[in-house]
Enzyme design. Structure first.
Site, PDB file in Angstrom:
ATOM      1  N   ARG A  50       0.833  -1.186   0.000  1.00 57.14           N
ATOM      2  CA  ARG A  50       0.000   0.000   0.000  1.00 57.14           C
ATOM      3  C   ARG A  50       0.875   1.247   0.000  1.00 57.14           C
ATOM      4  O   ARG A  50       1.924   1.287   0.641  1.00 57.14           O
ATOM      5  CB  ARG A  50      -0.911   0.016   1.242  1.00 57.14           C
ATOM      6  CG  ARG A  50      -2.075  -0.958   1.156  1.00 57.14           C
ATOM      7  CD  ARG A  50      -3.004  -0.869   2.361  1.00 57.14           C
ATOM      8  NE  ARG A  50      -2.365  -1.310   3.581  1.00 57.14           N
ATOM      9  CZ  ARG A  50      -1.836  -0.518   4.495  1.00 57.14           C
ATOM     10  NH1 ARG A  50      -1.888   0.785   4.352  1.00 57.14           N
ATOM     11  NH2 ARG A  50      -1.265  -1.013   5.572  1.00 57.14           N
TER      12      ARG A  50
ATOM     13  N   TYR B 160      -1.541  -3.578  -6.843  1.00 59.71           N
ATOM     14  CA  TYR B 160      -1.281  -4.369  -5.644  1.00 59.71           C
ATOM     15  C   TYR B 160      -2.333  -4.247  -4.559  1.00 59.71           C
ATOM     16  O   TYR B 160      -2.732  -3.135  -4.184  1.00 59.71           O
ATOM     17  CB  TYR B 160       0.077  -3.963  -5.044  1.00 59.71           C
ATOM     18  CG  TYR B 160       0.557  -4.991  -4.057  1.00 59.71           C
ATOM     19  CD1 TYR B 160       1.222  -6.127  -4.513  1.00 59.71           C
ATOM     20  CD2 TYR B 160       0.292  -4.873  -2.708  1.00 59.71           C
ATOM     21  CE1 TYR B 160       1.623  -7.100  -3.622  1.00 59.71           C
ATOM     22  CE2 TYR B 160       0.695  -5.844  -1.816  1.00 59.71           C
ATOM     23  CZ  TYR B 160       1.363  -6.957  -2.282  1.00 59.71           C
ATOM     24  OH  TYR B 160       1.751  -7.920  -1.396  1.00 59.71           O
TER      25      TYR B 160
ATOM     26  N   HIS C  34     -10.633  -2.077  11.677  1.00 55.77           N
ATOM     27  CA  HIS C  34      -9.543  -2.934  11.202  1.00 55.77           C
ATOM     28  C   HIS C  34      -9.324  -4.049  12.226  1.00 55.77           C
ATOM     29  O   HIS C  34      -8.353  -4.030  12.975  1.00 55.77           O
ATOM     30  CB  HIS C  34      -8.292  -2.048  11.055  1.00 55.77           C
ATOM     31  CG  HIS C  34      -7.167  -2.678  10.319  1.00 55.77           C
ATOM     32  ND1 HIS C  34      -5.870  -2.234  10.454  1.00 55.77           N
ATOM     33  CD2 HIS C  34      -7.126  -3.680   9.414  1.00 55.77           C
ATOM     34  CE1 HIS C  34      -5.075  -2.946   9.668  1.00 55.77           C
ATOM     35  NE2 HIS C  34      -5.813  -3.837   9.030  1.00 55.77           N
TER      36      HIS C  34
ATOM     37  N   SER D 270       4.928 -10.231   0.919  1.00 61.38           N
ATOM     38  CA  SER D 270       4.294 -11.184  -0.008  1.00 61.38           C
ATOM     39  C   SER D 270       3.032 -11.750   0.638  1.00 61.38           C
ATOM     40  O   SER D 270       2.897 -11.771   1.866  1.00 61.38           O
ATOM     41  CB  SER D 270       5.273 -12.304  -0.382  1.00 61.38           C
ATOM     42  OG  SER D 270       5.789 -12.936   0.771  1.00 61.38           O
TER      43      SER D 270
ATOM     44  N   GLU E 261       0.489 -19.707  22.340  1.00 65.64           N
ATOM     45  CA  GLU E 261       0.504 -19.373  23.775  1.00 65.64           C
ATOM     46  C   GLU E 261      -0.327 -18.125  24.065  1.00 65.64           C
ATOM     47  O   GLU E 261      -0.691 -17.875  25.223  1.00 65.64           O
ATOM     48  CB  GLU E 261       1.944 -19.192  24.277  1.00 65.64           C
ATOM     49  CG  GLU E 261       2.880 -20.382  24.032  1.00 65.64           C
ATOM     50  CD  GLU E 261       2.459 -21.660  24.769  1.00 65.64           C
ATOM     51  OE1 GLU E 261       1.410 -21.663  25.437  1.00 65.64           O
ATOM     52  OE2 GLU E 261       3.198 -22.654  24.657  1.00 65.64           O
TER      53      GLU E 261
HETATM   54  C1  PEP Z   1      -2.678  -4.519   1.799  1.00 64.54           C
HETATM   55  O1  PEP Z   1      -1.592  -4.143   2.191  1.00 64.54           O
HETATM   56  O2  PEP Z   1      -2.945  -4.470   0.636  1.00 64.54           O
HETATM   57  C2  PEP Z   1      -3.694  -5.032   2.705  1.00 64.54           C
HETATM   58  C3  PEP Z   1      -4.756  -5.486   2.208  1.00 64.54           C
HETATM   59  O3  PEP Z   1      -3.715  -5.073   3.999  1.00 64.54           O
HETATM   60  P1  PEP Z   1      -2.812  -4.912   5.245  1.00 64.54           P
HETATM   61  O4  PEP Z   1      -1.880  -3.779   5.002  1.00 64.54           O
HETATM   62  O5  PEP Z   1      -3.738  -4.611   6.375  1.00 64.54           O
HETATM   63  O6  PEP Z   1      -2.146  -6.192   5.455  1.00 64.54           O
HETATM   64 MN    MN Z   2      -5.227  -5.102   7.375  1.00 61.08          MN
END
Ligand code: PEP
Ligand code: MN
Ligand code: NA
Length: 633
Positions: free
Chosen positions: A90, A229, A258, A408, A537
């Site tokens: 992102r 992406y 979230h 990834s 745990e």
């Molecule tokens: C992303 O990075 O595209 C994503 C969907 O979520 P996150 O950053 O919360 O893992």
């Molecule tokens: Mn997320």
């Protein structure tokens, strides 16, 4: 209609654009919008996605032919994709909340005037789908039979996005049928921003150096350009279900968060539903799929990333997961850390992105197994060995680099998870008993504490800090404030967002509100070692939380909240590095260290000052109370 039937446009230049565009719907607003986007972006063809398996099989075959995806032999119907090395996460710096008033975007979001952003992006969209097919993807976030289904249509020129949306949301004819009957659906426009000249060869991951991820909260509209992406491009996920939905939730009196959703079952069969917020890549998927080490306790999963919470008729807060798939961070996911994720992936129907490939058609990433295979193809397509040297003793170009990109992902259907709760698809959701906040902190924040009441819990969430991870571009490992793990996802002013949380609490029956907890799996000792083993745990902490809810577990008041009383946290049989965990180490993990808090207070003050005048007075009251209890006032 045949699967994947296309309504070819083939508009020669200068050809008059129809006022509406042919499609398998009579929703005029949708047809007009599609026609406008066709005129603007000039694709070769338009395909309406019906969501059938045949449609995806044909598309996947084309993607394999084109080299965009590689079919994996090790799992049924699973594919590998490698992104452009500059399009791996992102892009928060390129993400905008284009509210009409700048103050409504608040200090935590990038803002631009909507008209100005539309002008800039319309120029970018001009002809941007030339040489490509445009896909129209109708989708529904959350169960199709919800009372108020949240619908959307993503227009995209990326087949990878179509394939991923198909896993992550409910796409196709059923969603379109719902859209037929309602006027409100979120328009999500996406382009990779890489027009193809006639006869030009394509690349396997088209994208643009210019990226914009833009939300128009008042219009409930999303425009995304330049990236293929994850959260930049699968617009039902972060852009809709968090940024746009948080604005909807503010207006409609609910919460878009979230948070993972899990079901915790005690040995006696008592059920607690728990929602938990952690920043990206801090173990939400692992906690959602927890395999308890405490005998007799069980966890089932309902969601690993997003929770929408609304009050039910009984006054309790009910959560649904708007998503239909898991877009999990691959590195660190293994049989020893998250066996349920491994079992989910093994069933197939998974798209892997930027992982490494094994010689037998499987995948690998750091942390999947303790020992890396002798040979891999890394995420950049190069030979990779654990030693960085090939059989002839030559140093490989990949030497010293991880085989899989740290961000990834696996994108896999949620229904394949073997421990999914049977009620995961309930249109009303599940009643939440506890909300858990957590960050990644080396110091200061104890393993677990409980808020005294709702306002104090909102304060804990608002002051959450966490070390940054590879889930977003930028520096990794620096502590930033991340309120409710929503920093990159609040679709409006952050102070107003905290006020909305307080309002939710004020209008509720206090006894029925979820109790709020704050956890930190990542605290370290003076030598830098983790004080808590984490993973399975963590069920010991979940057990304490459940027993707080039922009134069975003891807690003591501290300046920062309630922490487990001596002996209240079950460490029976808990071993760390092959030795039983000592009560001294538990004490360290739970410690409220006044010197550490003295360093924390100015950071919270700085954060609150940054949030500015919309910070609710309840938050400054809580801060003053904390300082008094710490003896600082
Ligand atoms: C992303 O990075 O595209 C994503 C969907 O979520 P996150 O950053 O919360 O893992
Ligand atoms: Mn997320
Ligand atoms: Na701003």
């Amino acid at each position: 209609r045949l699967p994947g039937q296309s309504f070819a446009s083939n508009q020669p230049a200068g050809h008059p654009v129809p006022s509406s565009f042919a499609g398998p719907t009579s929703n005029e607003a949708l047809l007009v919008w599609v026609a406008e986007v066709v005129a603007l972006t000039t694709p070769n063809a338009v395909v309406w996605i019906n969501g059938s398996d045949e449609e995806w099989a044909a598309m996947a075959a084309r993607l394999v032919d084109a080299g965009t995806m590689i079919k994996l032999d090790a799992y049924p119907d699973s594919y590998y994709a490698a992104s452009d090395p500059d399009d791996v996460a992102r892009v928060e710096g390129r993400t905008f909340i284009c509210s009409v008033d700048e103050k409504d975007a608040g200090p935590t979001n990038n803002w631009m005037e909507p008209a100005q952003m539309k002008e800039i992006m319309s120029d970018l969209y001009q002809g941007c789908m030339a040489g490509r097919t445009m896909y129209v993807v109708p989708f529904c976030m959350g169960p199709l039979d919800a009372a108020d289904p949240k619908l959307g249509v993503e227009i995209t020129d990326s087949e990878y996005v179509v394939g991923s949306m198909r896993i992550m949301t409910r796409v196709g004819d059923e969603a379109l049928r719902l859209i037929e009957s309602v006027d409100t659906f979120v328009k999500c426009l996406h382009s990779v921003g890489a027009p193809l000249a006639p006869g030009a060869a394509d690349v396997t991951w088209p994208c643009s150096d210019t990226k914009y991820i833009t939300q128009f909260p008042e219009e409930r509209t999303i425009w995304s350009f330049g990236s293929g992406y994850g959260g930049n491009a699968l617009l039902g996920k972060k852009c809709y279900s968090l940024r746009i939905a948080s604005a909807m939730a503010r207006d409609e009196g609910w919460l878009a968060e979230h948070m993972l959703i899990l079901k915790l079952i005690s040995p006696e069969g008592d059920v607690s539903y728990i929602a938990a917020a952690f920043p990206s890549a801090c173990g939400k998927t692992n906690l959602a799929m927890l395999e308890p080490t405490v005998p007799g306790w069980k966890v089932e999963m309902l969601g690993d990333d997003i929770s929408w919470m609304r009050f039910g008729g009984d006054g309790r807060l009910y959560a649904t997961n708007p998503e239909f798939g898991l877009f999990g961070v691959a590195p660190g996911t293994g049989w020893h850390t998250n066996p349920n994720a491994m079992r989910t992936i093994e069933k197939g129907n998974t798209i892997f992105t930027n992982v490494a490939r094994t010689d037998d058609g499987g995948v690998w990433w750091e942390g999947m197994t303790k020992q890396a295979p002798d040979h891999l193809i890394d995420w950049k397509g190069r030979d990779w060995t654990p030693s960085g040297v090939d059989a002839q003793g030559n140093t490989l170009e990949s030497a010293g680099e991880p085989a899989a990109h740290p961000n990834s992902r696996f994108c896999t259907p949620i229904t394949q998870c073997p421990m999914i709760a049977p009620e995961y698809n309930s249109p009303v959701g599940v009643p939440i008993s506890a909300i858990v906040f957590g960050g990644r902190r080396k110091t200061t924040i104890p393993l677990v504490s409980q808020a005294r009441d709702w306002q104090h819990g909102v304060f804990l969430g608002s002051t959450m800090g966490s070390e940054t991870t590879a889930a977003a571009t930028g520096q990794v490992g620096i502590v930033r404030r991340d309120p409710m793990a929503m920093l990159p996802f609040i679709g409006y002013d952050a102070g107003d967002y905290l006020n909305h949380w307080l309002e939710i609490g004020k209008h509720a029956d206090q006894a029925k509100l979820p109790k709020i907890f704050y956890v930190n799996w990542f605290r370290r000792d003076a030598e830098g070692g983790f004080l808590w083993p984490g993973f399975g745990e963590n069920s010991r902490v979940m057990k304490w939380i459940a027993e707080r809810l039922s009134g069975k577990a003891a807690a003591v008041h501290t300046p920062i909240g309630l922490v487990p009383a001596v002996g209240a946290l079950d460490i029976d049989g808990l071993e760390v590095d092959g030795r039983p965990m000592s009560t001294e180490q538990v004490k360290q993990a739970l410690a409220v260290n006044v010197d550490e808090w003295k360093k924390e207070i100015p950071l919270i003050e700085e954060w609150f000052a940054f949030l500015g005048e919309t910070l609710p007075s309840g938050m400054s009251d809580e801060l003053a109370g904390l300082k008094t209890r710490l003896g600082l006032l």
